[in-house]
Design a protein around this motif. Structure first.
Motif, PDB file in Angstrom:
ATOM      1  N   SER A   1      -7.720 -15.985  46.479  1.00 14.58           N
ATOM      2  CA  SER A   1      -7.990 -14.825  47.344  1.00 14.58           C
ATOM      3  C   SER A   1      -9.292 -14.987  48.132  1.00 14.58           C
ATOM      4  CB  SER A   1      -8.054 -13.544  46.500  1.00 14.58           C
ATOM      5  OG  SER A   1      -6.815 -13.276  45.898  1.00 14.58           O
ATOM      6  N   PRO A   2      -9.337 -15.968  49.069  1.00 12.72           N
ATOM      7  CA  PRO A   2     -10.553 -16.112  49.872  1.00 12.72           C
ATOM      8  C   PRO A   2     -10.794 -14.900  50.770  1.00 12.72           C
ATOM      9  CG  PRO A   2      -8.813 -17.536  50.697  1.00 12.72           C
ATOM     10  CD  PRO A   2      -8.313 -16.963  49.420  1.00 12.72           C
ATOM     11  N   ASN A   3      -9.715 -14.147  51.060  1.00 11.40           N
ATOM     12  CA  ASN A   3      -9.924 -12.916  51.841  1.00 11.40           C
ATOM     13  C   ASN A   3     -10.819 -11.954  51.059  1.00 11.40           C
ATOM     14  OD1 ASN A   3      -7.741 -12.723  50.038  1.00 11.40           O
ATOM     15  ND2 ASN A   3      -6.616 -11.235  51.250  1.00 11.40           N
ATOM     16  N   TYR A   4     -10.569 -11.822  49.750  1.00 10.05           N
ATOM     17  CA  TYR A   4     -11.398 -10.936  48.939  1.00 10.05           C
ATOM     18  C   TYR A   4     -12.799 -11.530  48.740  1.00 10.05           C
ATOM     19  CZ  TYR A   4      -6.948  -8.685  47.550  1.00 10.05           C
ATOM     20  OH  TYR A   4      -5.744  -8.040  47.540  1.00 10.05           O
ATOM     21  N   ALA A   5     -12.858 -12.854  48.515  1.00 11.67           N
ATOM     22  CA  ALA A   5     -14.172 -13.493  48.322  1.00 11.67           C
ATOM     23  C   ALA A   5     -15.037 -13.278  49.565  1.00 11.67           C
ATOM     24  CB  ALA A   5     -13.999 -14.983  48.032  1.00 11.67           C
ATOM     25  N   GLY A   6     -14.444 -13.479  50.755  1.00 14.32           N
ATOM     26  CA  GLY A   6     -15.183 -13.287  52.003  1.00 14.32           C
ATOM     27  C   GLY A   6     -15.677 -11.854  52.144  1.00 14.32           C
ATOM     28  N   GLU A   7     -14.815 -10.917  51.784  1.00  8.45           N
ATOM     29  CA  GLU A   7     -15.183  -9.499  51.905  1.00  8.45           C
ATOM     30  C   GLU A   7     -16.348  -9.153  50.958  1.00  8.45           C
ATOM     31  OE1 GLU A   7     -12.537  -7.108  53.443  1.00  8.45           O
ATOM     32  OE2 GLU A   7     -13.838  -5.375  53.174  1.00  8.45           O
ATOM     33  N   ILE A   8     -16.311  -9.693  49.752  1.00  3.49           N
ATOM     34  CA  ILE A   8     -17.383  -9.414  48.784  1.00  3.49           C
ATOM     35  C   ILE A   8     -18.709 -10.011  49.282  1.00  3.49           C
ATOM     36  CG2 ILE A   8     -18.198  -9.977  46.453  1.00  3.49           C
ATOM     37  CD1 ILE A   8     -15.198  -9.720  45.559  1.00  3.49           C
ATOM     38  N   VAL A   9     -18.664 -11.269  49.762  1.00  5.02           N
ATOM     39  CA  VAL A   9     -19.878 -11.902  50.299  1.00  5.02           C
ATOM     40  C   VAL A   9     -20.423 -11.072  51.465  1.00  5.02           C
ATOM     41  CG1 VAL A   9     -20.696 -13.905  51.624  1.00  5.02           C
ATOM     42  CG2 VAL A   9     -19.322 -14.246  49.561  1.00  5.02           C
ATOM     43  N   GLN A  10     -19.507 -10.611  52.295  1.00  4.91           N
ATOM     44  CA  GLN A  10     -19.907  -9.837  53.462  1.00  4.91           C
ATOM     45  C   GLN A  10     -20.697  -8.592  53.065  1.00  4.91           C
ATOM     46  OE1 GLN A  10     -16.529  -8.852  55.887  1.00  4.91           O
ATOM     47  NE2 GLN A  10     -17.742  -7.496  57.161  1.00  4.91           N
ATOM     48  N   TRP A  11     -20.242  -7.873  52.056  1.00  5.07           N
ATOM     49  CA  TRP A  11     -20.920  -6.608  51.723  1.00  5.07           C
ATOM     50  C   TRP A  11     -22.188  -6.842  50.911  1.00  5.07           C
ATOM     51  CZ3 TRP A  11     -20.242  -3.589  55.334  1.00  5.07           C
ATOM     52  CH2 TRP A  11     -19.018  -3.494  55.982  1.00  5.07           C
ATOM     53  N   PHE A  12     -22.276  -7.975  50.194  1.00  2.37           N
ATOM     54  CA  PHE A  12     -23.586  -8.302  49.611  1.00  2.37           C
ATOM     55  C   PHE A  12     -24.554  -8.688  50.738  1.00  2.37           C
ATOM     56  CE2 PHE A  12     -21.552  -8.271  45.441  1.00  2.37           C
ATOM     57  CZ  PHE A  12     -22.547  -7.606  44.709  1.00  2.37           C
ATOM     58  N   GLY A  13     -24.042  -9.316  51.785  1.00  2.00           N
ATOM     59  CA  GLY A  13     -24.872  -9.593  52.961  1.00  2.00           C
ATOM     60  C   GLY A  13     -25.384  -8.306  53.594  1.00  2.00           C
TER      61      GLY A  13
END
Ligand code: NDP
Length: 251
Positions: free
Chosen positions: A188-200
């Motif tokens: 689920s790289p879509n979810y991984a990307g989203e999580i990284v985005q909101w920690f950013g």
């Protein structure tokens, strides 16, 4: 309670919702997409559902932002731009691009909508009222690293959304193994990307509201990523054995 007291209570509520969400999702698979099933009440079209549940993040954020004392200052305007980059995509572009035909329970739409109203309110109020950023914040390493993570996460999740979309021909509803991009490492790289985005976002805003959203996103998406991974492994004997659920080489 004064204004800041109410504000703190709303942010605390969002942290509390993260705990409730992760506990609930350990027992129940959110009933949309591949886990859609009877017993969750009336459903609406997936396209309509995504627009209705995500558009408050555009409308409410913008309205609260415009009522903030610092609404015309440089840093709040840059942060508004980052927020809208994501939510215009999620609320209006993603639903138009998605394959028609899916449905989701009205209950999911209502819960997500309520969350988005809360989340957009606390984040916009921080950015335009409480944060009080000087223009020099744009040169601060926390802003620079956070904005870079935000944009990298956005690219990863939007590209992964596209890979998933292209797995189906028009009218098709089945599932295939996705390959390429972040799928080389995780299911689920879509979810991984989203999580990284909101920690950013949390780093770039340096705010409790941003952190609450990053924690909530993780609480919401990590259990679903683990479920997706197990689901693929059960159904596809040739599923790539080295692929992990959410974090390359680890989880
Ligand atoms: P999924 O990965 O479950 O599905 C995304 C889309 O791709 C759906 O249309 C799905 O179809 C389709 N799809 C998924 N896997 C396959 C496959 N193997 N073969 C063919 N089609 C496939 O993501 P979600 O729907 O849960 O989420 C969509 C986006 O929204 C993600 O980018 C996610 O990060 C974001 N999101 C963010 C949240 C947050 O808390 N910030 C919460 C929820 C989502 P189908 O619907 O038929 O399964």
């Amino acid at each position: 309670m004064n204004g800041i007291g109410w504000y703190g209570a709303l942010v605390a509520l969002e942290f509390g919702l993260a705990v409730v969400t992760v506990v609930a999702l350990l027992w129940i698979k959110a009933p949309y997409g591949r886990y859609q099933r009877r017993g969750w009440g009336p459903t609406v079209s997936g396209r309509v559902g995504w627009v209705v549940m995500e558009s408050p993040a555009v409308v409410v954020f913008t309205a609260v932002f415009l009522s903030g004392a610092h609404r015309a200052q440089l840093v709040p305007l840059v942060l508004l731009g980052l927020w809208l980059c994501h939510y215009v995509y999620r609320a209006f572009v993603y639903p138009v691009l998605m394959r028609p035909g899916s449905r989701m329970p009205l209950l999911i739409v209502a819960l997500a909508m309520a969350f988005n109203v809360l989340n957009a309110t606390v984040n916009a109020w921080w950015v335009a009222e409480v944060g009080g950023y000087a223009d020099s914040w744009l040169r601060d390493p926390r802003f620079l690293a956070g904005a870079a993570l935000f944009l990298a996460g956005l690219v990863v999740h939007a590209r992964s959304d596209r890979t998933l979309r292209l797995l189906r021909s028009p009218g098709e509803t089945g599932y295939r193994i996705p390959y390429g991009g972040g799928f080389r490492w995780v299911s689920s790289p879509n979810y991984a990307g989203e999580i990284v985005q909101w920690f950013g976002w949390a780093l770039a805003t340096w705010s409790p509201a941003g952190l609450a959203f990053a924690v909530y996103t993780t609480a919401n998406l990590a259990p679903r990523a683990i479920d997706h991974h197990a689901w693929y492994r059960e159904r596809f004997p040739d599923y790539p054995p080295d692929r992990r659920a959410l974090v390359p080489h680890l989880l």
